[in-house]
Write a protein that holds these residues in place. Structure first.
Motif, PDB file in Angstrom:
ATOM      1  N   LEU A  95     -96.166  37.066  29.703  1.00 32.85           N
ATOM      2  CA  LEU A  95     -96.632  37.344  31.209  1.00 32.85           C
ATOM      3  C   LEU A  95     -96.340  38.789  31.603  1.00 32.85           C
ATOM      4  O   LEU A  95     -97.226  39.420  32.263  1.00 32.85           O
ATOM      5  N   ALA A  96     -95.173  39.230  31.264  1.00 25.50           N
ATOM      6  CA  ALA A  96     -94.759  40.611  31.646  1.00 25.50           C
ATOM      7  C   ALA A  96     -95.524  41.729  31.021  1.00 25.50           C
ATOM      8  O   ALA A  96     -96.242  42.707  31.570  1.00 25.50           O
ATOM      9  N   ARG A  99     -99.073  41.223  32.961  1.00 25.49           N
ATOM     10  CA  ARG A  99     -99.011  42.091  34.229  1.00 25.49           C
ATOM     11  C   ARG A  99     -98.874  43.612  34.053  1.00 25.49           C
ATOM     12  O   ARG A  99     -99.549  44.405  34.831  1.00 25.49           O
ATOM     13  N   ASP A 102    -102.216  44.675  33.384  1.00 20.59           N
ATOM     14  CA  ASP A 102    -103.322  44.224  34.277  1.00 20.59           C
ATOM     15  C   ASP A 102    -104.259  43.345  33.805  1.00 20.59           C
ATOM     16  O   ASP A 102    -105.404  43.463  34.051  1.00 20.59           O
ATOM     17  N   ARG A 104    -106.092  39.936  33.579  1.00 18.60           N
ATOM     18  CA  ARG A 104    -106.334  38.831  34.146  1.00 18.60           C
ATOM     19  C   ARG A 104    -107.026  37.648  33.504  1.00 18.60           C
ATOM     20  O   ARG A 104    -107.054  36.611  34.055  1.00 18.60           O
ATOM     21  N   ASN A 143     -99.557  31.765  36.927  1.00 21.95           N
ATOM     22  CA  ASN A 143     -99.697  33.138  37.498  1.00 21.95           C
ATOM     23  C   ASN A 143    -100.891  33.698  37.671  1.00 21.95           C
ATOM     24  O   ASN A 143    -100.874  34.908  37.769  1.00 21.95           O
ATOM     25  N   ILE A 145    -103.598  33.851  35.695  1.00 30.88           N
ATOM     26  CA  ILE A 145    -104.180  34.646  34.615  1.00 30.88           C
ATOM     27  C   ILE A 145    -105.180  33.678  33.900  1.00 30.88           C
ATOM     28  O   ILE A 145    -104.656  32.398  33.639  1.00 30.88           O
TER      29      ILE A 145
END
Length: 161
Positions: A95-96, A99, A102, A104, A143, A145
């Motif tokens: 997840l990090a 992010r 970017d 998606r 989150n 995505i």
């Protein structure tokens, strides 16, 4: 800006699976996205500190990654070792990474207790599958995505268009 895609390293031909193999996805769309610099590679299990090879692991009792994240299910390897915390660590690492880049969208190998998005194994190490998500796929979806399995690459292409 061109959308980036988080992709399971094993789909990119990297021998990172529990048994030291890859699950290379030889598809023109993936080759195009690689050439365009849109692919961000991840292996949540390696990011968590697992070795290659490692004992296979499954989410117990027919549960899914959502239950693992809520604390009501465990991930256990074939020797009975509880590896839940490592799977959660790997999911947060993915997840990090998503992010930071970017991303998606994610294209993940199905069946994995980390990356499975359509099916996973039932926890009995007998090869029996059931509908559900792995820990990383569940956390990414929670989150925002969009997660696609390796068999859904054309659907991902439509979302990217």
């Amino acid at each position: 800006m061109t959308a980036k895609i988080l992709v399971s390293a094993c789909l990119l031909g990297r021998p990172v699976r529990y048994n030291g193999s890859a699950k290379t996805l030889a598809h023109p769309l993936l080759a195009q996205w690689l050439a365009e610099g849109r692919v961000v590679s991840t292996c949540p299990e390696l990011a968590a500190g697992f070795s290659i090879p490692r004992p296979p692991a499954e989410i117990g009792e027919g549960e899914t990654g959502d239950e693992v994240l809520s604390g009501t299910a465990r991930v256990v390897d074939i020797n009975g070792r509880d590896v839940t915390d490592l799977y959660i660590t790997g999911a947060h690492s993915a997840l990090a990474l998503a992010r930071a880049n970017d991303c998606r969208f994610a294209l993940l190998i199905d069946g994995s207790p980390s990356c499975g998005s359509g099916f996973i194994y039932d926890g009995n190490f007998a090869g029996k599958k059931h509908p559900g998500t792995g820990v990383t796929a569940a956390l990414l979806r929670a989150n925002g995505i969009e997660v696609f399995s390796d068999t859904e690459i054309e659907a991902l292409a439509i979302q990217l268009a």
